[in-house]
Structures are given as structure tokens and as C-alpha cells.
Design an enzyme around this catalytic site. Structure first.
Site, PDB file in Angstrom:
ATOM      1  N   ASP A   1      -8.791   5.199   4.217  1.00  0.00           N
ATOM      2  CA  ASP A   1      -8.937   4.789   2.817  1.00  0.00           C
ATOM      3  C   ASP A   1      -8.653   6.037   1.979  1.00  0.00           C
ATOM      4  O   ASP A   1      -9.447   6.978   1.959  1.00  0.00           O
ATOM      5  CB  ASP A   1     -10.356   4.258   2.593  1.00  0.00           C
ATOM      6  CG  ASP A   1     -10.581   3.740   1.169  1.00  0.00           C
ATOM      7  OD1 ASP A   1      -9.888   4.223   0.242  1.00  0.00           O
ATOM      8  OD2 ASP A   1     -11.459   2.886   0.980  1.00  0.00           O
TER       9      ASP A   1
ATOM     10  N   TYR B   1     -17.026   3.574   1.499  1.00  0.00           N
ATOM     11  CA  TYR B   1     -17.344   2.719   0.357  1.00  0.00           C
ATOM     12  C   TYR B   1     -18.289   1.588   0.811  1.00  0.00           C
ATOM     13  O   TYR B   1     -18.024   0.913   1.807  1.00  0.00           O
ATOM     14  CB  TYR B   1     -16.035   2.151  -0.185  1.00  0.00           C
ATOM     15  CG  TYR B   1     -16.192   1.241  -1.362  1.00  0.00           C
ATOM     16  CD1 TYR B   1     -16.588   1.751  -2.593  1.00  0.00           C
ATOM     17  CD2 TYR B   1     -15.950  -0.121  -1.253  1.00  0.00           C
ATOM     18  CE1 TYR B   1     -16.738   0.912  -3.682  1.00  0.00           C
ATOM     19  CE2 TYR B   1     -16.097  -0.959  -2.340  1.00  0.00           C
ATOM     20  CZ  TYR B   1     -16.493  -0.434  -3.546  1.00  0.00           C
ATOM     21  OH  TYR B   1     -16.641  -1.255  -4.624  1.00  0.00           O
TER      22      TYR B   1
ATOM     23  N   ARG C   1       3.077 -16.838  -5.605  1.00  0.00           N
ATOM     24  CA  ARG C   1       2.201 -16.292  -4.564  1.00  0.00           C
ATOM     25  C   ARG C   1       2.995 -15.661  -3.437  1.00  0.00           C
ATOM     26  O   ARG C   1       2.597 -14.648  -2.877  1.00  0.00           O
ATOM     27  CB  ARG C   1       1.259 -17.385  -4.021  1.00  0.00           C
ATOM     28  CG  ARG C   1       0.426 -16.946  -2.821  1.00  0.00           C
ATOM     29  CD  ARG C   1      -0.817 -17.808  -2.586  1.00  0.00           C
ATOM     30  NE  ARG C   1      -0.583 -19.223  -2.824  1.00  0.00           N
ATOM     31  CZ  ARG C   1       0.119 -20.029  -2.023  1.00  0.00           C
ATOM     32  NH1 ARG C   1       0.654 -19.555  -0.912  1.00  0.00           N
ATOM     33  NH2 ARG C   1       0.290 -21.291  -2.328  1.00  0.00           N
TER      34      ARG C   1
ATOM     35  N   LYS D   1      -8.671   2.660  -8.957  1.00  0.00           N
ATOM     36  CA  LYS D   1      -9.170   4.004  -9.223  1.00  0.00           C
ATOM     37  C   LYS D   1      -8.035   4.909  -9.704  1.00  0.00           C
ATOM     38  O   LYS D   1      -7.495   4.671 -10.769  1.00  0.00           O
ATOM     39  CB  LYS D   1      -9.897   4.531  -7.980  1.00  0.00           C
ATOM     40  CG  LYS D   1     -10.831   3.491  -7.314  1.00  0.00           C
ATOM     41  CD  LYS D   1     -12.025   3.097  -8.172  1.00  0.00           C
ATOM     42  CE  LYS D   1     -12.767   1.868  -7.646  1.00  0.00           C
ATOM     43  NZ  LYS D   1     -13.178   1.899  -6.252  1.00  0.00           N
TER      44      LYS D   1
HETATM   45  C1  LIG Z   1     -13.549   0.951  -5.236  1.00  0.00           C
HETATM   46  C2  LIG Z   1     -13.264   1.271  -3.821  1.00  0.00           C
HETATM   47  C3  LIG Z   1     -12.902   0.273  -2.911  1.00  0.00           C
HETATM   48  C4  LIG Z   1     -12.880  -1.205  -3.275  1.00  0.00           C
HETATM   49  O1  LIG Z   1     -11.865  -1.478  -4.183  1.00  0.00           O
HETATM   50  P1  LIG Z   1     -11.936  -2.663  -5.285  1.00  0.00           P
HETATM   51  O2  LIG Z   1     -10.661  -2.466  -6.018  1.00  0.00           O
HETATM   52  O3  LIG Z   1     -13.161  -2.406  -6.116  1.00  0.00           O
HETATM   53  O4  LIG Z   1     -12.017  -3.932  -4.535  1.00  0.00           O
HETATM   54  C5  LIG Z   1     -12.584   0.649  -1.624  1.00  0.00           C
HETATM   55  N1  LIG Z   1     -12.629   1.944  -1.240  1.00  0.00           N
HETATM   56  C6  LIG Z   1     -12.981   2.928  -2.083  1.00  0.00           C
HETATM   57  C7  LIG Z   1     -13.018   4.335  -1.607  1.00  0.00           C
HETATM   58  C8  LIG Z   1     -13.309   2.635  -3.397  1.00  0.00           C
HETATM   59  O5  LIG Z   1     -13.680   3.621  -4.218  1.00  0.00           O
END
Ligand SMILES: *Cc1c(COP(=O)(O)O)cnc(C)c1O
Length: 388
Positions: A182, A109, A56, A207
């Protein structure tokens, strides 16, 4: 030839392949091994080899990914987590105290909104929402009251609004706020928020960075040493670390990121142009179309327009039918993988923000355009639209 620190002098594609990826010194294996061990033998009490003690607190495969992530975003610190939301949670708790306020973009998101409003809200974090692409609206909110953090997504999800990161960072810093971007939709291959003045970049590596819809993960990249130390402490003390196999899969995905993003952008442009001409489509949102209000800004701030296209149809029924009648585009949540996906946000990805300030139109469908042969993607949309 140490590239452990990402060697910023190298080109982006070289960093994607080499940063943190030096060959294994004991065997010469060109691909660094996946380290599954949860614990590390000590040469006498406290005698750590390479600083590793327990899975961890540190893991070499995760460290390699963190080096790679930092190099791609041009930041000093990369910190990897078990999901995008885990990364966001660590950042919010590292940077904010009870009573602090976040000014959030109005089409971020949905999970980000849910995390701040429903998880951190009860612990004293406050929230206001604004259209970040409208800088006059942002100024008005900042004049009302200075928040501790500005949180923006550009291009945004699913409306593909474009925000001027450099200008927003300037406004945020004048107000004394930390500016968070983000960067999941653009990926560092197309947009580098730290270079534009942002303080922290957040990723869902699930993603485009992972890129193959086979690993959930998240990351923070930032320059500030004290904030990075605090976020790292939460990674360790709260424990939402990425597992070794997840970290390794993400590293492998990242090596082809620039190639994939080029093809996603090229395919999405062709798909957007096809849809813009189609009589069954009421509106296309894609920053690569000259009619998009953020086209010029995206052209200046990004090095490609990305793989996400949103469309509006005549009504909700038509949108649902389109979402359910493609063959190559698969109906599924998420985005950013090599395969094309269709999403009906109102009931899928954005169901959690229904009825809030972040609700999306119910006649909207979001496409994550993959890297398949683009003629096949257009033929698929064509047959689906004919059947409406
Ligand atoms: C999917 C997504 C998240 C969250 O990420 P996870 O890996 O699903 O926890 C945050 N911001 C954006 C723009 C996303 O597309």
C-alpha cells in the site's frame, strides 16, 4: 509522440503531466475532456468506436487516469476504483481463494484490517498479523506457515515504521506469496515498490494522488497480466468503478504530485524538527529524523520522507487537547491534501481497530503536514502547545 502508454523513458514529472493526457484529436483541446456519457453509439451491432460500450466496462476519462497511474508506478496495468478499499477488495478477491491467508502488517490502515477480518473473513479468507518492519518476525511467521499474500504499508500509519520492500519481496516470493504494498503514504513520487520487487501496488488516491481532499478513489498497479485481467474483471463485474468527474479530478491532482510531495516533505521535516525539541512532546515519529530507526532505510528506499508526522504526548488528555487547539491544522480524518490536518487516531481514523492487535497508543496525534507557509504551521503548533 504517443504517450498513451506512459513512456517510461521520460522523467517522473513529465509522466505525471503527460501520460494518458494527449490532446483531444477532434477539437485540439489540450486538456482531454471529461466523458460523462454512460453509453456509446455502435456502428452496427458490436461495431464499437475505440472499444467503449458502457460506462461500467470502460470510460475514456477513467482509461486516461489508469494510463497515468501505471506510468507513475512503472507498472504494465493501472486499474482505477471508486475508493481505496474498493481497490483492495477487488485485489483480495482476484488473487485469493477461500482458505487462503494474508499476512498483514500490524499497523496497516484500519480499514484494510476491517475489510479482511470482517468482510472477507466470513468468506474464508484467513489473517495473521506481524510487524513487517521486523524481518526476523516475518521470517518466523513464514516458517510457521506460508501465506498466499503479504500486505505491507511503508511508511506505516500512524507509527511511520519503515519496511525494507526489496527484502520483504524476496522473503515473500521464497514462500510463494504475492507481495502487496500500500503506497498511499509515500506516493509514487517518493517510492516505487514495483521496481523494488513488489507484485502489486495499492493506492487510496483520495490522499496524495488526488491531493486536494476533494475526491475519493483507489487504484491497483501491477505487471502480471493474468492477475490484472482478473482484477479488471471484478472492476467490471462487481462494479466499484470511479466516476468520470472523480477520475478527472484525480488526473488533475496527479499533474502536480512531484511538486506537492517535495513541499510536503520539506514542511514535515521542519515541523518534525521543531516538535522534537519541544518539552511538551514525548516522542516524534518521522523517518526524516536521524534518530528514527528506519531513517537510513527510508533514505535508501525513498526519495523524500513524506508529509506525515506522528507525536506522542504525556498522556491521552494532552494529546486530545493538542488535537483540538490548533487553528491552521484542522481537526479532520484523512491526509495527503494541500491543507494541514490533525488527527487523533484512537478515536478517529483508528477507532475500528481499538482493542485489536492494530490498536494505536491513546497519547498519539497524527499530523498531515500541508504545503502552507511552514513558519505559519510551526507558529500554530507553538501556540497550541503553549496552551496545554
Ligand atoms: C485512506 C487509506 C486507505 C483507504 O482508502 P479509501 O479511499 O478511504 O477507501 C487505504 N490505505 C491507506 C494507507 C489509507 O490511508
Amino acid at each position: 509522440m504517443s504517450d498513451q502508454n506512459g513512456n517510461r523513458a521520460r522523467g517522473f514529472a513529465s509522466r505525471a503531466v503527460h501520460a494518458g493526457q494527449a490532446f483531444d484529436p477532434t477539437t485540439g483541446a489540450v486538456i482531454p475532456p471529461v466523458h460523462f456519457s454512460t453509453t456509446y453509439a455502435q456502428d452496427g451491432i458490436g461495431g464499437l468506436r475505440g472499444g467503449y460500450e458502457y460506462g461500467r466496462s470502460g470510460n475514456p476519462t477513467r482509461a486516461a487516469l489508469e494510463t497515468q497511474l501505471a506510468a507513475l508506478e512503472g507498472g504494465r496495468h493501472g486499474i482505477s476504483f471508486s475508493s481505496g478499499l474498493a481497490a483492495e477488495d477487488a485485489l483480495l478477491r482476484a488473487a485469493l481463494q477461500p482458505g487462503a491467508e494474508v499476512l498483514l502488517g500490524n499497523d496497516v490502515y484500519g480499514g484494510t484490517y476491517r475489510l479482511i477480518s470482517r468482510v472477507l473473513g466470513p468468506w474464508g479468507i484467513r489473517l495473521r498479523v506481524v510487524d513487517m518492519s521486523d524481518l526476523d518476525a516475518v521470517r518466523a511467521k513464514l516458517d510457521e506457515r506460508a501465506p498466499q499474500m503479504l500486505w505491507v504499508e511503508t511508511p506505516s500509519n500512524p507509527m511511520l515504521r519503515i519496511t525494507d520492500i526489496a527484502e520483504l519481496a524476496r522473503l515473500g516470493h521464497e514462500a510463494g506469496a504475492l507481495v502487496v504494498v500500500d503506497n498511499t503514504f509515500a506516493s509514487p513520487a517518493l517510492q516505487q515498490p514495483l521496481a523494488l520487487g513488489a507484485d502489486v501496488v495499492v493506492h487510496s488516491t483520495t490522499k496524495y494522488l488526488g491531493g486536494h481532499s476533494d475526491v475519493v478513489g483507489g487504484a491497483l498497479v501491477l505487471d502480471d497480466d493474468a492477475l490484472a485481467e482478473q482484477a479488471r474483471f471484478l472492476q467490471f463485474a462487481a462494479g466499484a468503478v470511479s466516476g468520470p468527474m472523480d477520475a478527472w479530478l484525480t488526473t488533475r491532482g496527479i499533474k502536480t504530485l512531484p511538486l506537492r510531495m517535495r513541499q510536503h516533505s520539506e514542511n514535515a521535516q521542519a515541523v518534525a524538527e521543531f516538535l522534537a525539541e519541544h518539552p511538551a512532546i514525548a516522542h516524534v515519529y518521522y523517518p526524516g529524523l536521524p534518530a528514527h530507526p528506519g531513517h537510513a532505510l527510508a533514505g535508501a528506499q525513498m526519495s523524500g520522507f513524506g508529509g506525515i508526522v506522528s507525536v506522542r504526548l504525556a498522556d491521552a488528555a494532552a494529546a486530545r487537547r493538542l488535537a483540538e487547539s490548533t487553528r491552521m491544522f484542522q481537526l479532520a480524518e484523512s491526509l495527503g491534501g494541500v491543507e494541514s490536518l490533525m488527527n487523533y487516531p484512537d478515536e478517529m481514523t483508528h477507532a475500528s481497530v481499538r482493542g485489536t492487535e492494530l490498536a494505536v497508543p491513546d497519547d498519539l496525534v497524527r499530523l498531515s503536514v500541508g504545503i502552507e507557509t511552514v513558519d505559519d504551521l510551526i507558529a500554530d503548533l507553538d501556540q497550541a502547545l503553549r496552551g496545554l
